[in-house]
Design a protein around this motif. Structure first.
Motif, PDB file in Angstrom:
ATOM      1  N   LEU A  91      18.887  42.578  24.112  1.00  0.00           N
ATOM      2  CA  LEU A  91      17.739  42.906  23.262  1.00  0.00           C
ATOM      3  C   LEU A  91      16.476  42.439  23.963  1.00  0.00           C
ATOM      4  N   SER A  92      15.513  43.341  24.122  1.00  0.00           N
ATOM      5  CA  SER A  92      14.259  43.033  24.782  1.00  0.00           C
ATOM      6  C   SER A  92      13.086  43.354  23.866  1.00  0.00           C
ATOM      7  N   ASP A  93      12.184  42.373  23.667  1.00  0.00           N
ATOM      8  CA  ASP A  93      10.949  42.570  22.898  1.00  0.00           C
ATOM      9  C   ASP A  93      11.232  43.080  21.485  1.00  0.00           C
ATOM     10  N   CYS A  94      12.221  42.505  20.840  1.00  0.00           N
ATOM     11  CA  CYS A  94      12.540  42.849  19.450  1.00  0.00           C
ATOM     12  C   CYS A  94      12.012  41.738  18.552  1.00  0.00           C
ATOM     13  N   ASP A  95      11.003  42.053  17.737  1.00  0.00           N
ATOM     14  CA  ASP A  95      10.244  41.025  17.036  1.00  0.00           C
ATOM     15  C   ASP A  95      10.440  41.022  15.522  1.00  0.00           C
ATOM     16  N   GLY A  96      11.508  41.586  15.035  1.00  0.00           N
ATOM     17  CA  GLY A  96      11.755  41.573  13.601  1.00  0.00           C
ATOM     18  C   GLY A  96      12.755  40.502  13.202  1.00  0.00           C
ATOM     19  N   THR A  97      13.838  40.915  12.574  1.00  0.00           N
ATOM     20  CA  THR A  97      14.929  40.011  12.180  1.00  0.00           C
ATOM     21  C   THR A  97      16.215  40.487  12.828  1.00  0.00           C
ATOM     22  N   ILE A  98      16.914  39.557  13.448  1.00  0.00           N
ATOM     23  CA  ILE A  98      18.195  39.838  14.095  1.00  0.00           C
ATOM     24  C   ILE A  98      19.240  38.999  13.373  1.00  0.00           C
ATOM     25  N   THR A  99      20.184  39.648  12.694  1.00  0.00           N
ATOM     26  CA  THR A  99      21.124  38.891  11.876  1.00  0.00           C
ATOM     27  C   THR A  99      22.528  39.476  11.969  1.00  0.00           C
ATOM     28  N   GLY A 100      23.502  38.601  12.054  1.00  0.00           N
ATOM     29  CA  GLY A 100      24.891  39.032  12.071  1.00  0.00           C
ATOM     30  C   GLY A 100      25.269  39.858  13.282  1.00  0.00           C
ATOM     31  N   CYS A 101      24.625  39.621  14.405  1.00  0.00           N
ATOM     32  CA  CYS A 101      24.843  40.457  15.593  1.00  0.00           C
ATOM     33  C   CYS A 101      25.690  39.737  16.641  1.00  0.00           C
ATOM     34  N   GLU A 102      26.250  40.536  17.555  1.00  0.00           N
ATOM     35  CA  GLU A 102      26.949  40.025  18.721  1.00  0.00           C
ATOM     36  C   GLU A 102      26.244  40.554  19.967  1.00  0.00           C
ATOM     37  N   ILE A 103      25.678  39.629  20.739  1.00  0.00           N
ATOM     38  CA  ILE A 103      24.960  39.985  21.964  1.00  0.00           C
ATOM     39  C   ILE A 103      25.719  39.308  23.100  1.00  0.00           C
ATOM     40  N   VAL A 104      26.568  40.073  23.751  1.00  0.00           N
ATOM     41  CA  VAL A 104      27.610  39.490  24.601  1.00  0.00           C
ATOM     42  C   VAL A 104      27.721  40.239  25.931  1.00  0.00           C
ATOM     43  N   GLY A 105      27.829  39.486  27.013  1.00  0.00           N
ATOM     44  CA  GLY A 105      28.209  40.041  28.303  1.00  0.00           C
ATOM     45  C   GLY A 105      27.204  40.963  28.938  1.00  0.00           C
ATOM     46  N   ASN A 106      25.927  40.811  28.638  1.00  0.00           N
ATOM     47  CA  ASN A 106      24.905  41.680  29.217  1.00  0.00           C
ATOM     48  C   ASN A 106      24.463  41.186  30.602  1.00  0.00           C
ATOM     49  N   ALA A 107      23.883  42.124  31.370  1.00  0.00           N
ATOM     50  CA  ALA A 107      23.277  41.818  32.671  1.00  0.00           C
ATOM     51  C   ALA A 107      24.309  41.364  33.684  1.00  0.00           C
ATOM     52  N   LYS A 108      25.460  42.009  33.693  1.00  0.00           N
ATOM     53  CA  LYS A 108      26.437  41.681  34.723  1.00  0.00           C
ATOM     54  C   LYS A 108      25.965  42.133  36.097  1.00  0.00           C
ATOM     55  N   VAL A 109      25.065  43.136  36.139  1.00  0.00           N
ATOM     56  CA  VAL A 109      24.491  43.604  37.400  1.00  0.00           C
ATOM     57  C   VAL A 109      22.985  43.675  37.220  1.00  0.00           C
ATOM     58  N   ARG A 110      22.223  42.952  38.025  1.00  0.00           N
ATOM     59  CA  ARG A 110      20.766  43.066  37.968  1.00  0.00           C
ATOM     60  C   ARG A 110      20.348  44.318  38.716  1.00  0.00           C
ATOM     61  N   THR A 111      19.439  45.071  38.123  1.00  0.00           N
ATOM     62  CA  THR A 111      19.101  46.379  38.682  1.00  0.00           C
ATOM     63  C   THR A 111      18.228  46.276  39.927  1.00  0.00           C
ATOM     64  N   SER A 112      17.501  45.181  40.091  1.00  0.00           N
ATOM     65  CA  SER A 112      16.771  44.937  41.335  1.00  0.00           C
ATOM     66  C   SER A 112      16.487  43.449  41.416  1.00  0.00           C
ATOM     67  N   SER A 113      16.049  42.995  42.576  1.00  0.00           N
ATOM     68  CA  SER A 113      15.878  41.560  42.796  1.00  0.00           C
ATOM     69  C   SER A 113      14.800  40.967  41.906  1.00  0.00           C
ATOM     70  N   GLY A 114      13.864  41.771  41.415  1.00  0.00           N
ATOM     71  CA  GLY A 114      12.788  41.245  40.598  1.00  0.00           C
ATOM     72  C   GLY A 114      13.044  41.283  39.112  1.00  0.00           C
ATOM     73  N   ASP A 115      14.143  41.859  38.674  1.00  0.00           N
ATOM     74  CA  ASP A 115      14.399  42.037  37.256  1.00  0.00           C
ATOM     75  C   ASP A 115      14.856  40.748  36.587  1.00  0.00           C
ATOM     76  N   THR A 116      14.457  40.592  35.325  1.00  0.00           N
ATOM     77  CA  THR A 116      14.971  39.522  34.488  1.00  0.00           C
ATOM     78  C   THR A 116      16.196  40.035  33.755  1.00  0.00           C
ATOM     79  N   SER A 117      17.158  39.183  33.578  1.00  0.00           N
ATOM     80  CA  SER A 117      18.324  39.532  32.782  1.00  0.00           C
ATOM     81  C   SER A 117      18.563  38.433  31.759  1.00  0.00           C
ATOM     82  N   ALA A 118      19.112  38.791  30.605  1.00  0.00           N
ATOM     83  CA  ALA A 118      19.349  37.824  29.541  1.00  0.00           C
ATOM     84  C   ALA A 118      20.056  38.525  28.388  1.00  0.00           C
ATOM     85  N   GLY A 119      20.551  37.731  27.460  1.00  0.00           N
ATOM     86  CA  GLY A 119      21.037  38.322  26.227  1.00  0.00           C
ATOM     87  C   GLY A 119      19.884  38.798  25.364  1.00  0.00           C
TER      88      GLY A 119
END
Length: 266
Positions: free
Chosen positions: A36-64
């Motif tokens: 989830l990127s730049d989501c500014d509301g309410t996040i509830t009951g979610c599963e944010i798992v296993g993201n960013a296994k491959v960074r798309t370029s050397s300058g990219d940020t990765s995170a849940g």
């Protein structure tokens, strides 16, 4: 626009981006950059798992979750590369935040990195970097354990009623002094551990306090007078069972319990 019951998986970049409504009971998994990127509301009951296994370029940020200035609650945020939460200005409660992984061998893999706001009643465990790194978070009634670097590193917010134990480099560095907190053995029902016989995967534990834990009734006698004190624990049980509140994410209810099982295959 609200999202409920959605499954956003295996996208070439982000799962959710720029969503300011409610995201509930949804899964953001195995996306190539950010869950989830730049989501500014309410996040509830979610599963944010296993993201960013491959960074798309050397300058990219990765995170849940990245730059989500949101209310984040009752969610599982685990197994994401680089950091589970990064640059979020949020109110976080009743979340499981564990097993963030180092990205491309870099010294990251933090549970929460450069985050602001508050976090309460949550477990931060088994991250490959620090549990908290470079944050300004008020931390209340959390369990911080099994992280491969520091439990808390350079956190400028207040820390109260926390269990900070068994982090590889130590409990706290360059952070505010924890109040009504402890860094000694809490006697969990079942500590988590890293299974080196199976590639070093993190095996999540059961962080309820056992009946002989010294952290039962070890909190502030005036806990209930503070309007910011959590009124329920991670299980949804009322806080303060007995003469004082307990330390950590769970309030001891009078008998040992087995707790919930969690999927650690990410």
């Amino acid at each position: 626009v609200p999202f409920s019951g959605c499954g956003i998986r295996s996208n070439g970049r982000n799962g959710f981006s720029n969503c300011d409504g409610v995201i509930s009971f949804s899964v953001g998994r195995d996306n190539a950059r950010i869950g989830l990127s730049d989501c500014d509301g309410t996040i509830t009951g979610c599963e944010i798992v296993g993201n960013a296994k491959v960074r798309t370029s050397s300058g990219d940020t990765s995170a849940g979750l990245w730059r989500c200035d949101a209310i984040i609650k009752d969610s599982l945020i685990a197994g994401n590369d680089y950091a589970n939460l990064k640059e979020c200005d949020a109110r976080i409660s009743n979340c499981l935040i564990y097993n963030a992984r180092r990205s491309l061998g870099l010294e990251y893999g933090h549970g929460l990195w450069d985050c602001r706001g508050t976090i309460a009643g949550s477990i931060i465990a088994g991250n490959e970097g620090n549990g908290f790194s470079g944050c300004d978070l008020n931390i209340r009634s959390c369990t911080v354990t099994g992280n491969q670097r520091w439990g808390l590193y350079q956190n400028d917010g207040a820390i109260t009623h926390a269990v900070i134990w068994d982090n590889t480099l130590g409990p706290v560095s360059q952070s505010a002094t924890p109040l009504f907190s402890s860094t000694t053995n809490p006697f969990f029902v079942q500590p988590g551990f890293r299974d080196h016989a199976n590639g070093g995967i993190w095996v999540h534990g059961d962080y309820h306090l056992s009946s002989d834990s010294p952290f039962i009734d070890a909190g502030d006698p005036f806990y209930a007078n503070n309007k910011d004190s959590p009124t329920t624990d991670l299980d949804g049980n009322l806080r303060v069972v007995g003469p004082r509140v307990d330390l950590g994410a769970y309030e001891f209810q009078g008998t040992d319990c087995d707790g919930a099982d969690f999927d650690d295959d990410e």
